[in-house]
Design an enzyme around this catalytic site. Structure first.
Site, PDB file in Angstrom:
ATOM      1  CE1 TYR A 141     -97.808 -36.439  11.973  1.00 35.21           C
ATOM      2  CE2 TYR A 141     -99.864 -37.611  11.564  1.00 35.21           C
ATOM      3  CZ  TYR A 141     -98.528 -37.422  11.299  1.00 35.21           C
ATOM      4  OH  TYR A 141     -97.902 -38.192  10.343  1.00 35.21           O
ATOM      5  CE  LYS A 169     -97.656 -35.769   7.841  1.00 30.02           C
ATOM      6  NZ  LYS A 169     -96.646 -35.766   6.744  1.00 30.02           N
ATOM      7  CG  ASP A 175     -84.226 -26.333  10.110  1.00 32.37           C
ATOM      8  OD1 ASP A 175     -85.392 -26.646   9.791  1.00 32.37           O
ATOM      9  OD2 ASP A 175     -83.950 -25.727  11.156  1.00 32.37           O
ATOM     10  CG  ASN A 233     -91.049 -38.969   4.141  1.00 28.93           C
ATOM     11  OD1 ASN A 233     -92.061 -39.589   4.452  1.00 28.93           O
ATOM     12  ND2 ASN A 233     -89.899 -39.132   4.780  1.00 28.93           N
ATOM     13  CB  THR A 237     -91.684 -45.806  11.126  1.00 29.50           C
ATOM     14  OG1 THR A 237     -92.543 -45.345  12.189  1.00 29.50           O
ATOM     15  CG2 THR A 237     -92.424 -45.690   9.799  1.00 29.50           C
TER      16      THR A 237
END
Length: 253
Positions: free
Chosen positions: A154, A158, A63, A90, A189
């Site tokens: 998000y 990023k 984690d 990643n 994905t």
């Protein structure tokens, strides 16, 4: 004359249990790396390590939001393989929500893994590599560059990593540590496939997505893994500080 085999290069891939991370691990293994896999799904991680082979890959659950976990992973790699040549940063979580209504707890949770944990992994990797050099590849997003409704939190998480990539590349260059990023666009994905299935007409949604991409299709995880593998390779030895768009031309429009 006795031939002494060259020791394999070693890579750490975070978020390696599915999607881009799993394909990156496969590609780096194909390119001759021994790979340390990490993620939260022990079942998928151990299955991938068995697929790649016990001598060339191992899985360590972690984690990354916990203090000291990145350092523990890098120390494990040194103890197991003796070196660390490439780190693929990643691990991430997705987030959508109307910006004006996103709870503070969701913002913190998104930044904990996408930003703060990624910074901690980069720090641990650089401390490990500062005497031998190496390559750090951050996985950011097309959304670090463009605006999309409901993706603000998000995007911000990023975008911070995109900015960090440039700053770290300059600061770590004296140690011969290269820091680059890849910025995938829409990628097929499991998360993408689940998102398609959530629509009333998944086929129509898929066509609309493809029509907005100059190359006419979303990326595959293999497309992104190929870009990461290039940045980890000797062919990229003079490349640092870039964010490589892997988006079929989407952000070039």
């Amino acid at each position: 004359m006795t031939h002494v085999p060259t020791p394999p290069r070693v890579a750490l891939v975070t978020g390696a249990t599915s999607g881009i991370g799993a394909e990156t691990a496969r590609r780096l293994h194909h390119d001759g790396f021994a790979v340390l896999l990490t993620g939260r799904s022990s079942g998928r991680g151990e299955a991938l390590a068995r697929e790649l082979g016990p001598g060339a890959a191992c899985f360590v659950p972690a984690d990354l939001t916990k203090d000291g976990e990145p350092d523990r992973l890098l120390q494990y790699a040194l103890d197991r393989f003796g070196t660390m040549d490439a780190v693929v940063n990643n691990a991430a979580v997705d987030h959508t929500g109307e910006l004006l209504n996103v709870p503070a707890a969701e913002i913190r949770d998104t930044f904990e893994i996408n930003t703060f944990a990624a910074i901690a992994v980069l720090q641990a990797a650089a401390r490990t590599m500062r005497h031998s050099g190496g390559s750090i590849i951050n996985v950011t997003s097309r959304l670090a560059t463009i605006g999309v409704p409901t993706m603000g939190v998000y995007s911000a998480s990023k975008g911070a990593i995109k900015a960090l990539t440039a700053a770290a590349a300059v600061e770590l260059a004296p140690y011969n540590i290269r820091v680059n990023a890849v910025a995938p666009g829409m990628t097929r994905t499991p998360l993408y496939e689940a998102w398609l299935r959530s629509h009333n007409d998944p086929e129509a949604t898929a066509r609309k997505v493809a029509d907005g991409i100059p190359l006419g299709r979303p990326a595959t995880p293999q497309d992104v893994a190929g870009a990461i593998a290039f940045l980890a390779s000797p062919s990229a030895d003079y490349i640092t500080g870039i964010t490589l768009a892997v988006d079929g031309g989407y952000t070039a429009q």
